[in-house]
Write a protein that holds these residues in place. Structure first.
Motif, PDB file in Angstrom:
ATOM      1  N   ARG A   1      71.381  49.789  72.837  1.00  0.00           N
ATOM      2  CA  ARG A   1      72.577  50.648  72.812  1.00  0.00           C
ATOM      3  C   ARG A   1      72.339  51.898  71.971  1.00  0.00           C
ATOM      4  O   ARG A   1      72.681  53.012  72.377  1.00  0.00           O
ATOM      5  CB  ARG A   1      73.769  49.882  72.242  1.00  0.00           C
ATOM      6  CG  ARG A   1      74.380  48.905  73.188  1.00  0.00           C
ATOM      7  CD  ARG A   1      75.644  48.269  72.614  1.00  0.00           C
ATOM      8  NE  ARG A   1      76.132  47.268  73.523  1.00  0.00           N
ATOM      9  CZ  ARG A   1      76.312  45.991  73.211  1.00  0.00           C
ATOM     10  NH1 ARG A   1      76.091  45.557  71.980  1.00  0.00           N
ATOM     11  NH2 ARG A   1      76.753  45.148  74.119  1.00  0.00           N
TER      12      ARG A   1
ATOM     13  N   LEU B   1      69.892  54.303  73.776  1.00  0.00           N
ATOM     14  CA  LEU B   1      70.522  54.956  74.920  1.00  0.00           C
ATOM     15  C   LEU B   1      71.526  56.011  74.457  1.00  0.00           C
ATOM     16  O   LEU B   1      71.592  57.095  75.027  1.00  0.00           O
ATOM     17  CB  LEU B   1      71.195  53.925  75.831  1.00  0.00           C
ATOM     18  CG  LEU B   1      70.231  53.039  76.626  1.00  0.00           C
ATOM     19  CD1 LEU B   1      70.988  51.897  77.286  1.00  0.00           C
ATOM     20  CD2 LEU B   1      69.467  53.853  77.664  1.00  0.00           C
TER      21      LEU B   1
ATOM     22  N   GLU C   1      74.040  47.573  79.875  1.00  0.00           N
ATOM     23  CA  GLU C   1      73.892  48.836  79.125  1.00  0.00           C
ATOM     24  C   GLU C   1      73.019  49.836  79.875  1.00  0.00           C
ATOM     25  O   GLU C   1      73.345  51.007  79.952  1.00  0.00           O
ATOM     26  CB  GLU C   1      73.303  48.567  77.731  1.00  0.00           C
ATOM     27  CG  GLU C   1      74.227  47.873  76.770  1.00  0.00           C
ATOM     28  CD  GLU C   1      75.497  48.667  76.489  1.00  0.00           C
ATOM     29  OE1 GLU C   1      75.425  49.907  76.353  1.00  0.00           O
ATOM     30  OE2 GLU C   1      76.557  48.036  76.423  1.00  0.00           O
TER      31      GLU C   1
ATOM     32  N   LYS D   1      74.819  51.418  82.811  1.00  0.00           N
ATOM     33  CA  LYS D   1      75.787  52.450  82.399  1.00  0.00           C
ATOM     34  C   LYS D   1      75.113  53.816  82.297  1.00  0.00           C
ATOM     35  O   LYS D   1      75.766  54.847  82.422  1.00  0.00           O
ATOM     36  CB  LYS D   1      76.403  52.120  81.034  1.00  0.00           C
ATOM     37  CG  LYS D   1      77.383  50.990  81.050  1.00  0.00           C
ATOM     38  CD  LYS D   1      77.901  50.766  79.636  1.00  0.00           C
ATOM     39  CE  LYS D   1      78.570  49.437  79.472  1.00  0.00           C
ATOM     40  NZ  LYS D   1      78.967  49.211  78.071  1.00  0.00           N
ATOM     41  N   HIS D   2      73.830  53.832  82.021  1.00  0.00           N
ATOM     42  CA  HIS D   2      73.100  55.078  81.811  1.00  0.00           C
ATOM     43  C   HIS D   2      72.245  55.454  82.994  1.00  0.00           C
ATOM     44  O   HIS D   2      71.489  56.349  83.004  1.00  0.00           O
ATOM     45  CB  HIS D   2      72.242  54.982  80.538  1.00  0.00           C
ATOM     46  CG  HIS D   2      73.070  54.952  79.308  1.00  0.00           C
ATOM     47  ND1 HIS D   2      73.634  53.808  78.822  1.00  0.00           N
ATOM     48  CD2 HIS D   2      73.467  55.940  78.484  1.00  0.00           C
ATOM     49  CE1 HIS D   2      74.333  54.087  77.736  1.00  0.00           C
ATOM     50  NE2 HIS D   2      74.260  55.370  77.502  1.00  0.00           N
TER      51      HIS D   2
END
Length: 168
Positions: free
Chosen positions: A124, A127, A164, A167-168
């Protein structure tokens, strides 16, 4: 591909690699890769091309030689002809430069390291700091060759890291 490397035909090598020839295919009789053939036949331009296109450095021949042992053997064979020895040594330097480059790339992939470790908090953080989730691991004849963090997280079953990364 092996025959193009033996014959020193860089254009043919390019065409085959661009057509997705398997760069690390091993010859049936001796287990040589295209890279080993290019070194044996002293085509340094082809050696560099194959290195630039992901040729593996950790593949052993069927008779057990590593790439480094293959190069040392070739240097011994070529010692009586200085121009030939120089070509083998140039190929060896290219291999060493690629190894150093791979090592540096691995060192600059903290997102992959955090993913491999299963460290959700670090993933996290990285990122959020702009780490590239699509970066690929170098081809070094390891389990993670050419993998992205998402592929590794999926394979390992790290659901939170997968979420995670997505999401990116």
């Amino acid at each position: 591909l092996h025959k193009a490397c033996q014959g020193g035909n860089l254009e043919c090598v390019r065409i085959l690699v661009e057509a997705r020839a398997f760069v690390d295919a091993q010859g049936v009789a001796n287990g040589h890769t295209a890279l080993m053939e290019a070194i044996w036949f002293k085509h340094v331009d082809i050696v560099q091309y194959l290195l630039d296109h992901g040729a593996g450095l950790g593949i052993n021949t069927h008779y057990g030689f590593t790439l480094d042992q293959h190069i040392e053997y070739e240097k011994n064979v070529a010692r009586s002809v200085p121009a030939e020895l120089e070509k083998v040594e140039a190929a060896q330097r290219a291999v060493e430069e690629r190894r150093a480059s791979d090592k540096a790339r691995i060192a600059f992939q903290p997102l992959m390291a955090a993913t491999v470790a299963g460290d959700v908090a670090k993933v996290r953080e990285l990122l959020a700091g702009g780490a590239n989730p699509d970066e690929r691991f170098p081809i070094v004849n390891s389990f993670n060759d050419d993998h992205t963090p998402l592929l590794v997280a999926s394979r390992q079953g790290y659901k939170d890291i997968v979420a995670e990364l997505l999401k990116h």
